[in-house]
Design a protein around this motif. Structure first.
Motif, mmCIF file in Angstrom:
data_model
loop_
_atom_site.group_PDB
_atom_site.id
_atom_site.type_symbol
_atom_site.label_atom_id
_atom_site.label_comp_id
_atom_site.label_asym_id
_atom_site.label_seq_id
_atom_site.Cartn_x
_atom_site.Cartn_y
_atom_site.Cartn_z
ATOM 1 N N SER A 99 -0.528 5.969 3.211
ATOM 2 C CA SER A 99 0.035 5.793 1.864
ATOM 3 C C SER A 99 0.162 7.093 1.085
ATOM 4 N N GLY A 100 -0.243 8.220 1.677
ATOM 5 C CA GLY A 100 -0.254 9.462 0.931
ATOM 6 C C GLY A 100 1.109 9.906 0.442
ATOM 7 N N ALA A 101 2.172 9.491 1.128
ATOM 8 C CA ALA A 101 3.519 9.907 0.735
ATOM 9 C C ALA A 101 4.351 8.775 0.177
ATOM 10 N N ALA A 102 3.792 7.580 0.081
ATOM 11 C CA ALA A 102 4.581 6.435 -0.385
ATOM 12 C C ALA A 102 5.091 6.635 -1.804
ATOM 13 N N PHE A 103 4.328 7.392 -2.619
ATOM 14 C CA PHE A 103 4.759 7.572 -3.996
ATOM 15 C C PHE A 103 6.024 8.425 -4.107
ATOM 16 N N ALA A 104 6.435 9.063 -3.019
ATOM 17 C CA ALA A 104 7.695 9.806 -3.043
ATOM 18 C C ALA A 104 8.861 8.898 -3.401
ATOM 19 N N ALA A 105 8.769 7.609 -3.057
ATOM 20 C CA ALA A 105 9.843 6.679 -3.386
ATOM 21 C C ALA A 105 10.016 6.554 -4.896
ATOM 22 N N SER A 106 8.903 6.459 -5.630
ATOM 23 C CA SER A 106 8.990 6.371 -7.090
ATOM 24 C C SER A 106 9.560 7.656 -7.678
ATOM 25 N N THR A 107 9.155 8.791 -7.111
ATOM 26 C CA THR A 107 9.666 10.076 -7.578
ATOM 27 C C THR A 107 11.167 10.168 -7.371
ATOM 28 N N ILE A 108 11.631 9.738 -6.207
ATOM 29 C CA ILE A 108 13.065 9.774 -5.905
ATOM 30 C C ILE A 108 13.826 8.816 -6.826
ATOM 31 N N LEU A 109 13.309 7.601 -6.999
ATOM 32 C CA LEU A 109 13.988 6.612 -7.831
ATOM 33 C C LEU A 109 14.034 7.035 -9.293
ATOM 34 N N ALA A 110 13.019 7.797 -9.725
ATOM 35 C CA ALA A 110 12.994 8.256 -11.119
ATOM 36 C C ALA A 110 14.102 9.270 -11.409
ATOM 37 N N LEU A 111 14.768 9.754 -10.374
ATOM 38 C CA LEU A 111 15.918 10.627 -10.585
ATOM 39 C C LEU A 111 17.133 9.840 -11.076
ATOM 40 N N VAL A 112 17.191 8.543 -10.726
ATOM 41 C CA VAL A 112 18.368 7.745 -11.071
ATOM 42 C C VAL A 112 18.045 6.577 -11.992
ATOM 43 N N LEU A 113 16.738 6.344 -12.257
ATOM 44 C CA LEU A 113 16.313 5.269 -13.141
ATOM 45 C C LEU A 113 15.347 5.822 -14.180
#
Length: 250
Positions: A28-42
């Motif tokens: 799970s150490g990199a799962a938060f990358a999804a939130s970081t990526i999505l925060a670019l468009v949301l």
């Protein structure tokens, strides 16, 4: 408000797939990358609200693969610390602006990469296994960072990597701990208005991708080294985290 456009799905599909692979096979150490990526468009809140149900779907899929393959002592310490950590995260989220959340998500993303580089450059920690106090402290940080950015994996890993755990026990403990932490976040997310009907509809659409990513991650757990997987993660987090910091400050 999530716009169900081609540009949204072009970002969301690979982000959710990547999160599933991380949670299914790489602690799970990199799962938060999804939130970081999505925060670019949301908006940050929309990104967090979109991801939490999907992370819970991934947790459920991972629990089956790693059932009872965790360390009960280490899981208990982290969860005990996570209880107040989630509460602190809720207070922080309620008190700051969207740019404040965006700045924190970006800082956590870049800080994670710098920390990993420092370790590779020779920074030493964990010569001796952390005890109960270390586990609970790591749990507080994991609960807080998980609430505000879904980034609880790295602080939990700092503790677990000092423990005498083999790779699968490490993964199983991580799956159990974040199954509990993500469940704890549901109620305050609801009270803070982070969930919307719009985001829940997006979750229904993206849930199969979350399950697929977890399935792929479980299989890659036995085939791919963490070093290879995290090399890609570092690039993603530096680029997206840097962009979020820039957006928040300007």
């Amino acid at each position: 408000m999530i716009d169900f456009s081609l540009s949204f799905f072009a970002v969301a599909l690979p982000a959710v797939l990547f999160a599933g692979i991380s949670k299914g096979g790489f602690g799970s150490g990199a799962a938060f990358a999804a939130s970081t990526i999505l925060a670019l468009v949301l908006e940050p809140g929309a990104a967090l609200g979109l991801m939490l149900p999907l992370l819970m779907v991934m947790d459920a899929a991972g629990m089956r693969a790693y059932w009872r393959r965790w360390s009960p002592v280490d899981a208990r310490r982290l969860v005990l610390g996570a209880l107040p950590g989630v509460g602190l995260g809720a207070l922080f989220y309620a008190a700051v602006s969207a740019d404040g959340v965006r700045l924190l998500i970006g800082a956590i993303s870049v800080g994670f990469v710098l920390w990993q580089w420092a370790l590779k450059a020779g920074l030493k920690f964990g010569a001796r296994p952390m005890g109960a106090a270390g586990g609970i402290t790591a749990g507080v940080v994991a609960g807080f960072s998980s609430f505000v950015s879904h980034a609880g994996g790295p602080p939990a890993a700092v503790y677990l990597l000092t423990r005498p755990l083999e790779k699968t026990a490490f993964q199983g403990t991580t799956v159990l701990v974040f199954t509990v932490i993500n469940a704890l976040k549901m109620l305050p997310y609801g009270f803070l208005g982070i969930f919307t009907l719009n985001s829940l509809l997006a979750d229904v659409i993206l849930a199969p991708v979350a399950v697929l990513g977890t399935w792929i991650g479980v299989r890659l757990h036995y085939m791919v080294s963490k070093e290879t997987f995290f090399a890609l993660t570092y690039v993603l987090l530096l680029a997206t985290g840097g962009k979020l910091i820039f957006d928040a400050l300007t």
